[in-house]
Structure formats: C-alpha cells, structure tokens
Design a protein around this motif. Structure first.
Motif, short mmCIF file in Angstrom:
data_model
loop_
_atom_site.label_atom_id
_atom_site.label_comp_id
_atom_site.label_asym_id
_atom_site.label_seq_id
_atom_site.Cartn_x
_atom_site.Cartn_y
_atom_site.Cartn_z
N GLN A 246 0.84 -1.18 0.00
CA GLN A 246 0.00 0.00 0.00
C GLN A 246 0.89 1.25 0.00
OE1 GLN A 246 -3.36 0.14 -0.26
NE2 GLN A 246 -3.29 -2.09 -0.52
N PRO A 247 0.42 2.38 -0.56
CA PRO A 247 1.25 3.58 -0.61
C PRO A 247 1.78 4.01 0.75
CG PRO A 247 -0.65 3.85 -2.04
CD PRO A 247 -0.84 2.54 -1.31
N ILE A 248 0.96 3.89 1.80
CA ILE A 248 1.43 4.33 3.12
C ILE A 248 2.53 3.41 3.65
CG2 ILE A 248 -0.28 3.00 4.47
CD1 ILE A 248 -0.47 5.56 6.26
N ASP A 249 2.50 2.12 3.28
CA ASP A 249 3.57 1.21 3.68
C ASP A 249 4.83 1.45 2.85
OD1 ASP A 249 2.33 -0.07 5.80
OD2 ASP A 249 1.35 -1.53 4.52
N GLU A 250 4.68 1.85 1.58
CA GLU A 250 5.84 2.24 0.79
C GLU A 250 6.51 3.47 1.42
OE1 GLU A 250 5.00 2.87 -3.30
OE2 GLU A 250 4.64 0.76 -3.75
N PHE A 252 6.35 4.29 4.57
CA PHE A 252 6.96 3.80 5.82
C PHE A 252 8.29 3.12 5.52
CE2 PHE A 252 7.11 0.75 9.46
CZ PHE A 252 7.16 1.71 10.47
N LEU A 253 8.35 2.33 4.45
CA LEU A 253 9.60 1.67 4.04
C LEU A 253 10.67 2.72 3.72
CD1 LEU A 253 10.00 -1.35 1.65
CD2 LEU A 253 11.34 0.70 1.26
N PHE A 254 10.30 3.77 3.00
CA PHE A 254 11.26 4.82 2.65
C PHE A 254 11.80 5.50 3.91
CE2 PHE A 254 12.03 9.36 1.83
CZ PHE A 254 13.07 9.26 0.92
N LEU A 255 10.92 5.76 4.89
CA LEU A 255 11.37 6.37 6.13
C LEU A 255 12.29 5.43 6.90
CD1 LEU A 255 8.12 8.15 7.36
CD2 LEU A 255 10.07 9.15 6.19
N ASN A 256 12.02 4.11 6.86
CA ASN A 256 12.92 3.13 7.48
C ASN A 256 14.31 3.23 6.86
OD1 ASN A 256 10.45 0.45 7.75
ND2 ASN A 256 10.68 2.34 8.88
N TYR A 257 14.35 3.38 5.55
CA TYR A 257 15.62 3.45 4.83
C TYR A 257 16.42 4.67 5.30
CZ TYR A 257 18.79 3.74 0.79
OH TYR A 257 19.89 3.81 -0.02
N LEU A 258 15.76 5.82 5.47
CA LEU A 258 16.45 7.03 5.92
C LEU A 258 16.78 6.96 7.41
CD1 LEU A 258 14.74 10.11 4.22
CD2 LEU A 258 16.99 9.17 3.76
N ALA A 259 15.79 6.60 8.22
CA ALA A 259 15.95 6.69 9.66
C ALA A 259 16.92 5.66 10.21
CB ALA A 259 14.59 6.54 10.35
N LEU A 260 16.89 4.45 9.67
CA LEU A 260 17.72 3.37 10.19
C LEU A 260 18.95 3.09 9.34
CD1 LEU A 260 14.91 0.84 11.17
CD2 LEU A 260 15.95 2.61 12.58
N GLY A 261 18.99 3.63 8.12
CA GLY A 261 20.08 3.29 7.21
C GLY A 261 20.03 1.82 6.83
N SER A 262 18.82 1.24 6.78
CA SER A 262 18.66 -0.20 6.53
C SER A 262 19.14 -0.56 5.14
CB SER A 262 17.20 -0.61 6.70
OG SER A 262 16.73 -0.32 8.00
N LYS A 263 19.71 -1.75 5.02
CA LYS A 263 20.11 -2.26 3.72
C LYS A 263 18.86 -2.69 2.94
CE LYS A 263 24.45 -1.81 4.79
NZ LYS A 263 25.25 -0.71 4.20
N GLN A 264 18.93 -2.57 1.63
CA GLN A 264 17.78 -2.91 0.82
C GLN A 264 17.41 -4.39 0.95
OE1 GLN A 264 18.07 -1.56 -3.24
NE2 GLN A 264 18.68 0.51 -2.66
N ARG A 265 18.39 -5.23 1.13
CA ARG A 265 18.10 -6.66 1.29
C ARG A 265 17.33 -6.91 2.57
NH1 ARG A 265 22.61 -11.54 0.83
NH2 ARG A 265 21.16 -13.30 1.15
N ASP A 266 17.68 -6.18 3.64
CA ASP A 266 16.97 -6.34 4.91
C ASP A 266 15.54 -5.85 4.78
OD1 ASP A 266 16.66 -6.67 7.80
OD2 ASP A 266 16.69 -4.49 7.87
N LEU A 267 15.32 -4.73 4.09
CA LEU A 267 13.97 -4.22 3.90
C LEU A 267 13.13 -5.17 3.06
CD1 LEU A 267 14.77 -0.45 3.28
CD2 LEU A 267 13.68 -1.44 5.29
#
Length: 495
Positions: A246-250, A252-267
C-alpha cells in the motif's frame, strides 16, 4: 547407480550461466551435473513459466535460464547418445522449488475413490428374474440411488440452515485471519500504538504527527511517477501500476531506509518483497518527496521572523538566518582526480558538503545541493544561491571560519578573532560567548538531519545519482518530524 544418473550431464561449461529462480543459487560455472534450459518461445507457455517461478515484472532475455532441478524427471527427455543434450518435453513448466521442498503433493483421489460405500444386497444375487422388462429395469435401477427420490421439505430446510451457518462461520474466520495478518505484517499499522517505535523507525515524534504529515502529501499521490515506468520512457501515474505494498507502507519503508540506514536486502526481507522492488520504492519516493516538499517555500519573510523571534536574540534582532556547513562521509572513488575533488582537509576523508540555514526560532529555511568535500565555505555560499535571498537590512550569523563578509549584501554576526592580539577585550569575549550560544542551534538542527542513520555511515558511490534528493528530503523532513528546537522558544497557543 549414481554415475548412470549423471552420465548424460555436461562435465564442463564455457559460460557462467545461472538459474533465475529466486532462492536458487545453481550456476553452470560451479555445477556440471545440471542442465540449464532457456525460456520457451510460445508467449502463453512463457507466461506460465514466469508465474511458476514467482518473478513479477520479469524481463526474459536469450541468456535467462532455469536449471533442471525445477523440472520433474519425466518432463526431461534424455539424449540418445552421451554427447547429446538433454531437452524438455513439449509444454512442460517448472514445478519443483525450494518453497515446496522440491516435491509435489500427491494427487487427490476422485470423489468415488474417497467415499466408502456399503456393499449392495443385490450384488449377492446370482440369478436374474425372468419377468424383467425395460421399463421396470429402469425404474428398479433408479430407485437404488438416493438422488432419484424427492427429498423431504424438512431435510431441505436443515441443509439450508447448515449452509447459512457455515457461511457465517467462514466469514468470521476470514475476518480473524485478515486481522491477524494485518497485525503481523511489517508496516506502519503494526506500530501505530507505539510512539516510541514510530520514533525509532521514522524519526517522527509520534504516530499522530506522522499521520498529519501523510495528510499533507496524500493528495499529491496521484501525480507520483513510478521510476520503473520512467526508465522505460513511458511516464504513467503510479495508480496505474501494480503495487505489492500500500502507498502508506511504501512511505513507511522509505522512512525506514532514511531513519535506520537499513540495507535494501533487509527491507526486502522485512516487507516480503523483492529487492528490486525496494530499490524502485526508495527512488520513487525520494523523487516524489523532493518535488512535493521542494515546492513549499521555506524561506521566511523578515516580518514573520521578527514576529517569532526568540527573546534570546534581543541583542541581534535583525538576524534572518544562521548558516553552517555539514559534511557527509562518502566512499572514496578509485579515480585519483575524483579523490582530490571530494577529499576534505577538515575531515581527512572523502566527503560531500552542503550548506544549511535555519531561522532564529529553529526552522530550516535553506538547504543547498551537495558539493565535493574540497569546496570552501565561502565558495559554497557563493554557489548555493543563498545570496539571492539576502537583503541589506538583514543579518546572518555564522561560525568564526565563515569569511563571507565581502560577498554578502548584509551584516554578518561572527565570533571575534584575536587578529595577532594577545587577548580579546571583555566585550569581545561576551559577544563571542553570546553568538556561540545562539549559533550552536544550527548544529543541533544538523544533528537532527544526521539522526537519519543513512547519513551517519559512509555513503556508497552507487547512490550518488539520488543523494541530493535523499539529503534534501531528510533536511526538509526535520521541519515536520520534531517539536521546537528549543522548548523555551515554543509559542503558547493564544486563547
């Protein structure tokens, strides 16, 4: 027996072909006992292959292969000679995968085989009466079966009641399953009840604050352009494409990427999607938020700054903006020329450098693009465009090393230098301390930006194509994510 199984396999290969099935790591380079088959030319059969291997939006090339592990033994035609090639039989599709343990469930028996029937007493009769005619034969055969007799009304009512009860039970069970799935699925709704988790995963102070921001950008979602479509040259609205989230989860995923510096494989693992989908979501949302937030005027007019000027600035009432530079560590390029461009003598490392300005009350009012780390503070001030926003009646507050007096059209507040003197005067010391206490708030604002852990680590070269969008979005988001920079500066609501 084992050698006979592999005697028709190729013992060596000249190419490094590999299997395209997810979770399969078979490669011709390291495995000489497997065969690698190309996709069929028939479009319908090829589509069935793509569906079976679970590759959404998958582009098949002449070099795309599926290894023999995913086909049943009876689907493969062995060669007539040892030098021949193994071929697939016509119309077969891959059916054996890691997610079904490389085995198929046993075929379900037919209805007649599943149902046990008692032996008919007529089966024990050895003699057939002589007075049977075609009419009474038909009638006798029909009467031996339950479906030939008319059911009673009470039986029909009982069956209907049972069907209604089963439908209601199925509906309630389906609602329970959907509710359980929603709670267990990794997404924004899973953490809606915990502001602490929202802060950790997004840097927004609370779920309510995050939802308020979502309300600001939700109306612009129909204009979002999918990066995947843009790369193909067919710019289409995002709601015309198929999304796995869903757009809101996309978001949320983008914010995870910025806030946590998560690797794309982990996401990809967290959200249950493909890594390429994660990359598309990050690029799409960075461009979208860069456009939406960048269209909002953040430079505040002088009269508005004066109206919100904190009491701490009473000795510097004409201050319009506090400027400072920040540096982000980046991966060192292999080219010596590029290394010299991005190497920062201040950080002793390869960096990207940007200029940030905040209003006296703490809001970010200016964000420059990122430059190579070797650029000076004076040069970045000249090239960033901030000079076009300054007027003679304004004043800027900077650090001691910000020597921009000769290029700005307004007053500059900066801590004093010794300038060869043994010590400063008492008034200069007090002024230096006062400016330092006020100017430190721009460093606090920069620290808010770097609380997005993506910028707290070495930025890889592969994201340089979108690093300006990611950096600008992170800077602008700080105006929405947090409360006031200094609690004492917060204005009480008028009654």
């Amino acid at each position: 027996m084992k050698s006979s199984k592999f005697k028709y396999q190729r013992v060596s290969g000249t190419t490094a072909e590999h299997c395209c099935v997810p979770q399969c790591q078979a490669s011709r380079k390291y495995n000489s006992v497997l065969s690698f088959f190309t996709f069929p030319a028939d479009e319908e059969l090829r589509r069935k292959w793509i569906v079976n291997i679970r590759r959404d939006k998958f582009t098949v090339t002449p070099h795309t292969r599926v290894c023999s592990r995913h086909f049943r033994t009876e689907d493969i035609r062995e060669p007539a000679s040892e030098t021949g090639r193994r071929l697939l039989k016509k119309g077969v599709v891959p059916v054996l995968f890691e997610w079904n343990n490389f085995s198929l469930p046993p075929t379900r028996p037919g209805v007649w085989e599943r149902r046990e029937r008692p032996p008919s007493p007529e089966d024990d009769r050895e003699d057939t009466p002589d007075n049977i005619t075609p009419d009474n034969v038909t009638f006798g055969v029909l009467m031996q079966h339950d479906y030939a007799s008319k059911p009673e009304a009470a039986v029909v009512d009982l069956v209907l009641e049972e069907n209604t009860s089963l439908r209601e039970e199925n509906r309630l069970l389906r609602q329970q399953i959907e509710g359980l799935t929603l709670r267990q699925r990794f997404g924004i709704h899973r953490f809606a009840a915990s502001d602490k988790d929202i802060r950790f995963f997004t840097r927004f102070a609370s779920y309510d604050l995050l939802m308020r921001f979502w309300g600001l950008i939700a109306n612009s979602l129909p204009s979002m352009v999918s990066v995947r479509q843009a790369q193909r040259g067919a710019l289409t609205e995002s709601n015309a494409t198929t999304h796995s989230l869903q757009p809101i989860d996309e978001f949320f995923l983008f914010l995870n990427y910025l806030a946590l510096g998560s690797k794309q494989r982990d996401l990809a693992d967290r959200y249950g999607i493909h890594q390429s989908t994660v990359s598309r979501i990050i690029t799409t949302w960075s461009n979208f938020l860069f456009t939406v937030l960048g269209s909002v005027r953040i430079w505040i007019p002088e009269e508005e700054i004066q109206r919100k000027l904190p009491a701490d600035f009473k000795d510097y009432p004409d201050t319009t903006v506090i400027l400072d530079c920040t540096e982000l560590r980046c991966q060192c390029p292999s080219s010596p020329l590029l290394q010299s461009e991005v190497f920062s003598s201040y950080k002793s490392h390869c960096t990207l450098k940007g200029l940030i300005g905040i209003a006296p009350h703490g809001a970010v009012t200016f964000v420059s693009a990122l430059y190579a780390g070797s650029i000076s503070d004076k040069q970045i001030t000249r090239e960033s465009g901030v000079l076009n926003l300054l007027k003679p009646g304004m004043a800027v507050m900077v650090d001691r090393g910000f020597l921009i007096d000769d290029i700005v059209p307004c007053k500059v507040y900066r801590p004093a230098f010794l300038s060869g003197r043994p010590q400063m005067s008492a008034s200069e010391v007090r002024e230096t301390q006062a400016i330092a206490r006020l100017r430190v708030h721009v460093e606090r604002s920069i620290r808010r930006v770097k609380e997005h852990k993506f910028f707290d680590s070495v930025i890889p070269l592969r994201v340089f194509g979108s690093i300006n969008q990611l950096y600008t979005v992170a800077c602008l988001l700080t105006n929405y994510e947090n409360g006031p920079l200094v609690k004492a500066w917060a204005k009480k609501p008028e009654i």
